[in-house]
Motif scaffolding. Sequence first.
Motif, PDB file in Angstrom:
ATOM      1  N   UNK A 335      -9.576   2.398  28.613  1.00  0.00           N
ATOM      2  CA  UNK A 335      -9.012   2.759  27.324  1.00  0.00           C
ATOM      3  C   UNK A 335      -8.912   1.541  26.414  1.00  0.00           C
ATOM      4  N   UNK A 336      -9.336   1.711  25.166  1.00  0.00           N
ATOM      5  CA  UNK A 336      -9.195   0.663  24.168  1.00  0.00           C
ATOM      6  C   UNK A 336      -7.710   0.379  23.971  1.00  0.00           C
ATOM      7  N   UNK A 337      -7.249  -0.859  24.162  1.00  0.00           N
ATOM      8  CA  UNK A 337      -5.804  -1.132  24.206  1.00  0.00           C
ATOM      9  C   UNK A 337      -5.060  -0.887  22.898  1.00  0.00           C
ATOM     10  N   UNK A 338      -5.749  -0.927  21.741  1.00  0.00           N
ATOM     11  CA  UNK A 338      -5.071  -0.741  20.461  1.00  0.00           C
ATOM     12  C   UNK A 338      -5.366   0.622  19.851  1.00  0.00           C
ATOM     13  N   UNK A 339      -5.807   1.560  20.675  1.00  0.00           N
ATOM     14  CA  UNK A 339      -5.990   2.942  20.242  1.00  0.00           C
ATOM     15  C   UNK A 339      -6.968   3.046  19.074  1.00  0.00           C
ATOM     16  N   UNK A 340      -8.030   2.264  19.106  1.00  0.00           N
ATOM     17  CA  UNK A 340      -9.053   2.296  18.064  1.00  0.00           C
ATOM     18  C   UNK A 340     -10.286   3.037  18.558  1.00  0.00           C
ATOM     19  N   UNK A 341     -10.960   3.684  17.630  1.00  0.00           N
ATOM     20  CA  UNK A 341     -12.237   4.303  17.971  1.00  0.00           C
ATOM     21  C   UNK A 341     -13.234   3.216  18.359  1.00  0.00           C
ATOM     22  N   UNK A 342     -14.140   3.561  19.247  1.00  0.00           N
ATOM     23  CA  UNK A 342     -15.165   2.626  19.712  1.00  0.00           C
ATOM     24  C   UNK A 342     -16.503   3.039  19.110  1.00  0.00           C
ATOM     25  N   UNK A 343     -17.059   2.155  18.280  1.00  0.00           N
ATOM     26  CA  UNK A 343     -18.273   2.483  17.546  1.00  0.00           C
ATOM     27  C   UNK A 343     -19.544   2.197  18.341  1.00  0.00           C
ATOM     28  N   UNK A 344     -19.508   1.218  19.207  1.00  0.00           N
ATOM     29  CA  UNK A 344     -20.733   0.843  19.914  1.00  0.00           C
ATOM     30  C   UNK A 344     -20.406   0.266  21.285  1.00  0.00           C
ATOM     31  N   UNK A 345     -21.401   0.309  22.149  1.00  0.00           N
ATOM     32  CA  UNK A 345     -21.206  -0.122  23.536  1.00  0.00           C
ATOM     33  C   UNK A 345     -22.529  -0.654  24.073  1.00  0.00           C
ATOM     34  N   UNK A 346     -22.430  -1.606  24.983  1.00  0.00           N
ATOM     35  CA  UNK A 346     -23.611  -2.148  25.660  1.00  0.00           C
ATOM     36  C   UNK A 346     -23.159  -2.713  26.995  1.00  0.00           C
ATOM     37  N   UNK A 347     -24.065  -2.785  27.952  1.00  0.00           N
ATOM     38  CA  UNK A 347     -23.725  -3.387  29.242  1.00  0.00           C
ATOM     39  C   UNK A 347     -24.868  -4.271  29.711  1.00  0.00           C
ATOM     40  N   UNK A 348     -24.559  -5.138  30.676  1.00  0.00           N
ATOM     41  CA  UNK A 348     -25.592  -5.983  31.269  1.00  0.00           C
ATOM     42  C   UNK A 348     -26.291  -5.287  32.423  1.00  0.00           C
ATOM     43  N   UNK A 349     -26.010  -3.983  32.581  1.00  0.00           N
ATOM     44  CA  UNK A 349     -26.558  -3.155  33.658  1.00  0.00           C
ATOM     45  C   UNK A 349     -26.084  -3.621  35.024  1.00  0.00           C
TER      46      UNK A 349
END
Length: 413
Positions: A335-349
Amino acid sequence: MGRKGSPRSPQAEGGSRAASPPSSSPPSPLWALPEELLLLICSYLDAQALGRLGQVCRRLRFLSSRDLLWRRIARGCLNSGFTQLGTDLAPGIPVKERVKVSRNWRHGRCRRETVLKWKCNLMPWIELDGEYLYLSQAENIQAYRLCPDGTGLQHHPQAIFSGHQEDVCRFVLVNSHIVSGGGDGNIVLHKIHGSYSVKFSAHEQEVSCVDFQGGLIVSGSRDRTAKVWSLSTGRVGQCLHTVQTEDRVWSIAVSPLLSSFVTGTACCGHTSPLRIWDLESGQLLTCLGTDFHRGAGVLDVFYETPSLLLSCGYDTYIRYWDIRTSTRKCIQEWEEPHDSALYCIRSDKNHMIASGSSYYGVVRLWDKRQTRCLQSFHLSSPTSSPVYCLRFSTTHLYAALASALHVLDFTAP
């Protein structure tokens, strides 16, 4: 002064000879061992012990720096260039150096810089490709060369790709081709090395998301449809399937197996906002999740493997899905700690996730093995801006905000 003939201390007599063994001393039995056995012994050492071993002598420094020894350690580090399956995504960089830089990612040690600014607020998208960064600016996509010393990027674009009459919403870069969707409802295909380009009308409203794999384009739109397009010879721009999603499509991605694609929608109805469709027939295969609140739209999706998928959006959660085990519930969530929407995401796989929030340009780093956020970086101050897109290599993270492009350099804390 001592009296004449008084005995001298052992340190004073022949001190220089005592500091090093005589030249006739036999070599260390360690070097009588074959190299394969030496590497096997060193493979039991951790990163700190290997580093100390390399300080003994030049020969051990060379031996302890071998990629073979550091590969096992690197696979447990954040963003070291290795996937869960062990694939090396950065073979040109010594593994030992990647492990060193990985510590900076974990502890948040980096140098921040604003490398580009523009006057009008935009919703930019970025992609990385080797020595270049591609950035959408209004109706164009610009290619900037990264500085070889890692200090940022050149301020003037090397190339500009145009074709849209309205802003570019999103684009992807695959196999030296740029595929973009725009607010004009069109899809434009550019070949990076050459003048070849194709433009065709795709949707009645803006093309909010696109992906391109295996000679097929998938697109999603505000018009509540997702479409599959052919790029084969003689059929370029031909629509193969139209999927009625019954909701606005915010994100889309093709499975690495090229057998299906996933759509993330606005969640304004009673169906799951995350659905998987068959790429060949356009039929619905499965819905992911059952407990979504109205308005909890999915803004970004990312395939790590054909069965592992990350999603994020308006409900402030990052979700990790394993299609092999269950489609009803994700296997992990953060969960985003400040209750903000998450616009984008990426991972290093592998172990690390990077996310961009909707307020104050907050970029967060997550370790999948932990439940809480690992590091946070506030890039937009004092004004607030979402992080519309982020991309990273093993050494740098790039974040596109409404009026600026920021870079975090983890090689120079």
